[in-house]
Design an enzyme around this catalytic site. Sequence first.
Site, mmCIF file in Angstrom:
data_model
loop_
_atom_site.group_PDB
_atom_site.id
_atom_site.type_symbol
_atom_site.label_atom_id
_atom_site.label_comp_id
_atom_site.label_asym_id
_atom_site.label_seq_id
_atom_site.Cartn_x
_atom_site.Cartn_y
_atom_site.Cartn_z
ATOM 1 N N ARG A 260 0.833 -1.212 0.000
ATOM 2 C CA ARG A 260 0.000 0.000 0.000
ATOM 3 C C ARG A 260 0.865 1.258 0.000
ATOM 4 N NH1 ARG A 260 -3.244 -3.092 3.626
ATOM 5 N NH2 ARG A 260 -2.387 -2.016 5.456
ATOM 6 N N SER B 278 -2.340 -16.827 5.567
ATOM 7 C CA SER B 278 -3.105 -15.934 6.437
ATOM 8 C C SER B 278 -4.338 -16.668 6.941
ATOM 9 C CB SER B 278 -3.505 -14.665 5.672
ATOM 10 O OG SER B 278 -4.206 -13.769 6.502
ATOM 11 N N ASN C 113 -5.527 -17.997 13.535
ATOM 12 C CA ASN C 113 -5.023 -19.016 14.470
ATOM 13 C C ASN C 113 -5.722 -18.956 15.832
ATOM 14 O OD1 ASN C 113 -3.801 -16.617 15.090
ATOM 15 N ND2 ASN C 113 -1.698 -17.379 15.016
ATOM 16 N N CYS C 114 -6.254 -17.800 16.204
ATOM 17 C CA CYS C 114 -6.985 -17.716 17.471
ATOM 18 C C CYS C 114 -8.334 -18.435 17.403
ATOM 19 C CB CYS C 114 -7.212 -16.257 17.865
ATOM 20 S SG CYS C 114 -5.666 -15.367 18.207
ATOM 21 N N THR D 15 16.639 -5.531 13.986
ATOM 22 C CA THR D 15 17.493 -6.398 14.784
ATOM 23 C C THR D 15 18.878 -5.765 14.904
ATOM 24 O OG1 THR D 15 18.318 -7.653 12.897
ATOM 25 C CG2 THR D 15 16.217 -8.372 13.857
ATOM 26 N N PRO E 228 20.774 -3.806 10.868
ATOM 27 C CA PRO E 228 19.750 -2.835 10.447
ATOM 28 C C PRO E 228 18.982 -3.234 9.198
ATOM 29 C CG PRO E 228 21.819 -1.729 10.994
ATOM 30 C CD PRO E 228 22.115 -3.202 10.965
ATOM 31 N N TYR F 219 -24.141 5.479 28.252
ATOM 32 C CA TYR F 219 -25.007 4.832 29.244
ATOM 33 C C TYR F 219 -26.437 4.715 28.740
ATOM 34 C CZ TYR F 219 -28.486 4.715 32.946
ATOM 35 O OH TYR F 219 -29.582 4.414 33.694
ATOM 36 N N LYS G 56 -23.211 5.258 36.654
ATOM 37 C CA LYS G 56 -21.807 5.203 37.052
ATOM 38 C C LYS G 56 -21.272 3.859 36.560
ATOM 39 C CE LYS G 56 -22.672 6.230 41.404
ATOM 40 N NZ LYS G 56 -22.532 6.580 42.849
#
Length: 818
Positions: free
Chosen positions: A23, A40, A43-44, A274, A277, A427, A435
């Site tokens: 992009r 891709s 995995n969760c 790392t 560079p 709320y 609250k």
Amino acid sequence: MSKRIVIVGGVAGGASAAARLRRLNEQDEIILVERGEHVSFANCGLPYYIGETIDSREKLFLQTPKGIQQRFNIDVRTLTEVTAIDRESKQVFSRNVITGEVVQIPYDILILSPGARPVVPQIPGITSADNLFTLRNIPDTDRIKAYVDHQHPKHATVIGAGFIGLEMAENLRERGLEVTVIDRGTQILNPLDPEMARPVEEHMRLNGVELRLNEGVEAIMEGGRLLQLASGTTFATDMIILAIGVTPENELARNSGLELGVRGAVKVTATLQTSDPAIYAVGDVIEVRDKVQGFETMVSLAWGANRQGRLAADHINGRSIAYEGALGTAIIKTFGLTSALTGNNEKTLKSLGVPYESIHIHPNSHAGYYPGAAPIAIKLLFSPQTGEIFGAQAVGSEGADKRIDVIATAIRGKLRADELADIELAYAPPYSSAKDPVNMAGYVASNVMEGMVKNLQWYQVDDFTRSGGLIIDVRDEVERLAGYIPGSINIPLSELRNRLAEIPSDQKLAVSCQVGLRGYIAARMLMQYGYDVQNVDGGYKTYAVMAIDRGVDPEGEKKNRINVPEVSSLTEQRLMLDACGLQCPGPILKVYETVKSMEEGQQLEIVATDFGFAADIRQWCLKTQNTLESLDVSGGKVQALVRKGIQKPVEADAAPLTSTAEKEGTSMVIFSGDLDKAIASFIIASGAAAMGKQVTMFFTFWGLNLLRREQAPEVHKKGLDKMFGMMMPQGTRKLSLSKMNMGGLGAKLIRHTMKRKNVDSLEQLMSGAIHAGVKLMACTMSMDIMGIKQEELIAGVEFGGVASYLGAAEDSGVNLFI
């Protein structure tokens, strides 16, 4: 000028970096190398596909290699493993895992995103177990699901009680398997503090998951069908899920000489470079900085990997970025409960020696009058001096997620703990209260910071009472039926002002209620009357959850499971009680009021949204001699079936949920200060304790002399107090006989005879009784009358009034007056 950028590894970090790079720059050549077939995927979501909550395998794939190539013009090479990095010539060596073909790929910039792999310990027999699985990727998921689908295992063992382990335990249980979780730690979900994890443990047990904590697997036998445990027992199972943690995939970095940090993770700068560079690293493979305290750590979570991938791409394209570290904000669903956390926990702050304050609150998820409100247990940690928020944890069936998200945002925005009260949150009754729970946490924090109240934590309560402190329970009397802090006296808040004369002014005081609010009101009241008083933070609800024995015995675990029996012939008399939305102790109070009006044998079905009600109703039934016939926790609600009175269990093979055993305690009032009676008292007490009974000895008036030290510190006294002290015997060796004392000769003769006949002396008897768990309690009212101060008494003595004694006597089968 275009660059060639090679990315090693896809999924969160690598795929995010690739998409952002394109992009930002259409000219660069981007090559994404992935060892697996899938670049891709979610995995969760893998455990939930195994549990069939996610019903389609295709829903796990976020992007296909072809889709990435077409959308982003990225060269995606799947089933290709990078085996080495030549930093001098700036090229990587890749091998096709199918054909074995080796290809050199030059790079200008290299991004490492290999992730982390499950830890596999060297347990004897582990390599021969054909039913053992780890969970990291799609192939792992396919193997586990196929095994469950086609082999139809009856029982699964999950080794490890972290996030992945518990998600797998839940989903396998949802598939109908018996599940046992084994962990060497003392709790599940180690990022939570123990008092926050304990309700989740109880909830897991109520949903049929057996927890074996403080336990390890020493050997795997019979191809994975038999486990040898550290406790010495063997354990049969049909399948094993290994989920004890992850370790960074650091082989490429290590072999190429890149600098490594904590647990072998790759060290990176704030720009994610790392020690070379030209090489960046992102995701689970890297070391990150704790955003609150600044120490180095590993945080293996998807948000960080995605964010790091994007930031690395920005820096490669000349943008100014800095990755400032991780809060470790995380969340997990375990059946009907949600546990969420952000920042540091109390264990971390203690280990670092950081001064902190901790508060616990138990507000409703939304307005209590709107249907479905459920309590959330929230813990906030902050600096008492500056108000800096260190971390927070929340557990509840609803609303825990958004409260932790708000607090995580507050930490990021550097708000103080008291400023949480100033956050204007949306709320309406279905969503929150006027609250919000986050505001409530801010109000409580500000009270602590301003010195309006001093808190006593749950783990300080027992030491407080043992050292002579008095706890006043300001709840209504009926609330104590579901449990109370041992040694506390009951003065309801509404009566407190009129009963100040009963409260000693020279004794350490603390007040307690159910969740902390009434305790705060009582503390403020007493402080203004000149008392030095603390409030039990989070009330009895927080204290009680850690006062219950963990119970790691396997048979005990099975007894914790609730079977729902068929309803008996009294079904037509069943009453219904909707306690949803009521905050503790509301459900118990409603049960008490309803049961009072019921006929013996009549049933009451209760539905509540307070997940703590499951433990409360058990205790209440035990105390009130009613029968808990069934208990179910599902769909974010607790459903209990109570029968008035003690009944036989409906099913012959089902253990009754209410104990009908005779009372096994022994209580004794020691009024006399005579040596012979004292000896007899402690012989009886020691014998009762040796038989496994809980023994309480309540010393009043002359009996208090038994507890006086021989060499007590100098205590300033006036008038009659001083005279009493001079006239009364100071310690056991000054006691006289009730008969034939003869100016002290009789007492010496008795002691000589006991020694000659190998009978323990009174002092030895007392020491042995204390060691055996006998509770010695001094009557504070008698102490005040006779001018005896706490400092004059021996160590190990507790202090209480008549209510404390009566509480012990109520639970006793034997009560003696000596």
